[in-house]
Design an enzyme around this catalytic site. Structure first.
Site, PDB file in Angstrom:
ATOM      1  N   ARG A   1       0.810  -1.221   0.000  1.00  0.00           N
ATOM      2  CA  ARG A   1       0.000   0.000   0.000  1.00  0.00           C
ATOM      3  C   ARG A   1       0.842   1.269   0.000  1.00  0.00           C
ATOM      4  O   ARG A   1       1.897   1.317   0.636  1.00  0.00           O
ATOM      5  CB  ARG A   1      -0.922  -0.001   1.219  1.00  0.00           C
ATOM      6  CG  ARG A   1      -1.965  -1.091   1.137  1.00  0.00           C
ATOM      7  CD  ARG A   1      -2.777  -1.235   2.412  1.00  0.00           C
ATOM      8  NE  ARG A   1      -3.808  -2.258   2.231  1.00  0.00           N
ATOM      9  CZ  ARG A   1      -3.593  -3.573   2.376  1.00  0.00           C
ATOM     10  NH1 ARG A   1      -2.407  -4.012   2.733  1.00  0.00           N
ATOM     11  NH2 ARG A   1      -4.559  -4.432   2.154  1.00  0.00           N
TER      12      ARG A   1
ATOM     13  N   HIS B   1      -0.706  -2.659  -4.641  1.00  0.00           N
ATOM     14  CA  HIS B   1      -0.189  -3.562  -5.684  1.00  0.00           C
ATOM     15  C   HIS B   1      -0.272  -2.968  -7.091  1.00  0.00           C
ATOM     16  O   HIS B   1      -0.632  -3.653  -8.055  1.00  0.00           O
ATOM     17  CB  HIS B   1      -0.931  -4.900  -5.622  1.00  0.00           C
ATOM     18  CG  HIS B   1      -0.685  -5.696  -4.369  1.00  0.00           C
ATOM     19  ND1 HIS B   1       0.462  -5.601  -3.620  1.00  0.00           N
ATOM     20  CD2 HIS B   1      -1.466  -6.613  -3.718  1.00  0.00           C
ATOM     21  CE1 HIS B   1       0.391  -6.419  -2.576  1.00  0.00           C
ATOM     22  NE2 HIS B   1      -0.759  -7.030  -2.607  1.00  0.00           N
TER      23      HIS B   1
ATOM     24  N   HIS C   1       3.429 -12.724  -5.882  1.00  0.00           N
ATOM     25  CA  HIS C   1       2.406 -12.906  -4.853  1.00  0.00           C
ATOM     26  C   HIS C   1       1.873 -14.343  -4.825  1.00  0.00           C
ATOM     27  O   HIS C   1       0.667 -14.562  -4.675  1.00  0.00           O
ATOM     28  CB  HIS C   1       1.278 -11.904  -5.108  1.00  0.00           C
ATOM     29  CG  HIS C   1       0.526 -11.475  -3.895  1.00  0.00           C
ATOM     30  ND1 HIS C   1      -0.236 -12.342  -3.139  1.00  0.00           N
ATOM     31  CD2 HIS C   1       0.413 -10.265  -3.289  1.00  0.00           C
ATOM     32  CE1 HIS C   1      -0.785 -11.669  -2.144  1.00  0.00           C
ATOM     33  NE2 HIS C   1      -0.412 -10.411  -2.207  1.00  0.00           N
ATOM     34  N   SER C   2       2.768 -15.320  -4.927  1.00  0.00           N
ATOM     35  CA  SER C   2       2.324 -16.720  -4.850  1.00  0.00           C
ATOM     36  C   SER C   2       1.842 -17.055  -3.449  1.00  0.00           C
ATOM     37  O   SER C   2       2.424 -16.616  -2.453  1.00  0.00           O
ATOM     38  CB  SER C   2       3.472 -17.664  -5.224  1.00  0.00           C
ATOM     39  OG  SER C   2       3.665 -17.635  -6.617  1.00  0.00           O
ATOM     40  N   TYR C   3       0.769 -17.833  -3.392  1.00  0.00           N
ATOM     41  CA  TYR C   3       0.242 -18.352  -2.128  1.00  0.00           C
ATOM     42  C   TYR C   3       0.715 -19.793  -2.028  1.00  0.00           C
ATOM     43  O   TYR C   3       0.259 -20.645  -2.792  1.00  0.00           O
ATOM     44  CB  TYR C   3      -1.283 -18.349  -2.120  1.00  0.00           C
ATOM     45  CG  TYR C   3      -1.944 -16.989  -2.054  1.00  0.00           C
ATOM     46  CD1 TYR C   3      -1.823 -16.062  -3.084  1.00  0.00           C
ATOM     47  CD2 TYR C   3      -2.739 -16.643  -0.960  1.00  0.00           C
ATOM     48  CE1 TYR C   3      -2.460 -14.832  -3.017  1.00  0.00           C
ATOM     49  CE2 TYR C   3      -3.380 -15.420  -0.893  1.00  0.00           C
ATOM     50  CZ  TYR C   3      -3.237 -14.518  -1.926  1.00  0.00           C
ATOM     51  OH  TYR C   3      -3.877 -13.305  -1.862  1.00  0.00           O
TER      52      TYR C   3
ATOM     53  N   ASP D   1      -0.046 -10.106   8.229  1.00  0.00           N
ATOM     54  CA  ASP D   1      -0.066  -9.389   6.944  1.00  0.00           C
ATOM     55  C   ASP D   1       0.984  -8.283   7.071  1.00  0.00           C
ATOM     56  O   ASP D   1       0.698  -7.122   6.824  1.00  0.00           O
ATOM     57  CB  ASP D   1      -1.471  -8.824   6.691  1.00  0.00           C
ATOM     58  CG  ASP D   1      -1.648  -8.313   5.274  1.00  0.00           C
ATOM     59  OD1 ASP D   1      -0.652  -8.332   4.518  1.00  0.00           O
ATOM     60  OD2 ASP D   1      -2.757  -7.888   4.923  1.00  0.00           O
TER      61      ASP D   1
ATOM     62  N   GLU E   1       6.189 -12.444   0.310  1.00  0.00           N
ATOM     63  CA  GLU E   1       6.383 -11.420  -0.717  1.00  0.00           C
ATOM     64  C   GLU E   1       7.691 -10.677  -0.455  1.00  0.00           C
ATOM     65  O   GLU E   1       7.738  -9.758   0.351  1.00  0.00           O
ATOM     66  CB  GLU E   1       5.204 -10.454  -0.714  1.00  0.00           C
ATOM     67  CG  GLU E   1       3.860 -11.142  -0.878  1.00  0.00           C
ATOM     68  CD  GLU E   1       2.689 -10.289  -0.376  1.00  0.00           C
ATOM     69  OE1 GLU E   1       2.591  -9.115  -0.757  1.00  0.00           O
ATOM     70  OE2 GLU E   1       1.889 -10.795   0.418  1.00  0.00           O
TER      71      GLU E   1
END
Ligand code: FUC
Length: 348
Positions: free
Chosen positions: A80, A105, A179-181, A252, A313
């Protein structure tokens, strides 16, 4: 090593391709030229069972409708930016506001939603997909024509390396990530709450109500943010620390890395025996435990639920443009932005 290109979908009359890299151990990485999205990573568990360890979809429509940046490259600026604006060289730049009053993003149509140019290269013990995209001056409000190149390389040691390069014709800001989970259980068998994470980080960035760094870097000692000796991700869920509650139970948060390119991030799933070690040259990693993933859609047959994936990330600290004490995200005209992150898979 092999790299195969196939048609995945059509987008406004253009072909979206899917690329599959396969190494000698049978590890497989699939990615799209749309958003540089990693759709699938197949790695063995301790019994040699090949399963997928990232969240992804099989159609473009699902990515367009539901994806919270699954597998994508986020940019120009990952994370952000407060108020969706910043000042550079005495000029105020107003960015797209896509997260409350803030920029997240890269804006409404960031790098994750662009169709990139792509080419593949095959070497004796590695294969790569090279993506290129020119982000025009003023796109999403950012200054300067920015030429980006992102390379995904898989080698025979079960390592996926992501390298980013960028140059701009005007001073601008750049902070990119993937941004892979991840979910090491394989094919989303379990939530990630029992995954154990080890981080070489002694400070994390405190977040305000809008999940933007306040500027305070808090020592991890004595908190559930201390991953230096390894800790299960579920500790963030059960924690009564206001910082965990603020982000919807979990993490986060940006963590400042105390070391680079020396096994600074390690994620382990004891049940499958899969380990992921992440090494980067970036100053920070944003740890996101998919606290708001719940939704009325499914992810390859599994209902979207919170804590189904964990994002690591690697990047600069979010909102650094408002915090001169943070490592800078400014890219000077004519200079090169470079960053490399390696994802190394193994079993125990
Ligand atoms: C992460 C988080 C955000 C957001 C998004 C999908 O990077 O920092 O809070 O939910 O991804």
């Amino acid at each position: 090593m092999k790299a195969v290109r196939e048609k995945f979908a059509e987008l406004d009359g253009r072909t979206v391709s899917i690329f599959t890299l396969v190494n000698r151990q049978g590890m497989e990485v699939s990615c799209l030229d749309y958003g540089c999205i990693i759709t699938k990573i197949l790695v063995p568990d301790r019994d040699g069972r090949m399963e997928n360890v990232v969240l992804g979809f099989d159609t473009l429509e699902e990515y367009q409708q539901h994806s919270p940046y699954f597998g994508a490259v986020c940019g120009r600026h990952a994370g952000r930016i407060a108020g969706g604006e910043f000042e550079l060289n005495g000029k105020t730049y107003k960015l797209a506001k896509n997260n409350g009053g803030n920029n997240l993003h890269g804006g409404v149509e960031g790098f994750d939603k662009k169709l990139w140019e792509a080419e593949v290269t095959e070497g004796p013990d590695s294969a790569s997909v090279i993506f290129r995209y020119v982000s025009k001056d003023g796109e999403e409000g950012y200054p300067g024509n920015l030429e980006m190149k992102v390379t995904y390389t898989l080698n025979d040691r079960n390592e996926l390396e992501i390298s980013y390069e960028g140059t701009s014709d005007e001073d601008t800001i750049v902070n990119v990530t993937n941004h892979s989970y991840f979910n090491l259980s394989g094919d989303l068998k379990r939530e990630i709450l029992d995954h154990e994470l080890t981080l070489k980080s002694d400070r994390f960035a405190e977040l305000d109500e809008a999940l933007i760094p306040t500027g305070k870097l808090v020592p991890v000692n004595g908190t559930v943010f201390d991953f230096t000796e390894g800790r299960k991700l579920k500790d963030g869920n059960t924690s009564d620390n206001p910082q965990n509650i603020r982000v919807g139970s979990g993490y986060d948060h940006p963590f400042l890395l105390a070391e680079n390119e020396n096994e600074e991030i390690s994620l382990y799933d004891a049940e499958s025996g899969r380990r992921l070690v992440v090494e980067t040259d970036q100053p920070a990693v944003v740890l996101y435990t998919s606290n708001t993933l719940e939704g009325s859609f499914s992810i390859r047959g599994v209902t979207a639920a919170n804590h189904l994936g964990v994002c690591l990330e690697t990047q600069g600290l979010p909102d650094a443009v408002h915090h001169p004490e943070f490592p800078s995200c400014i890219l000077k005209a004519g200079e090169s932005f470079r960053s490399v992150t390696a994802f190394k898979f193994s079993q125990e």
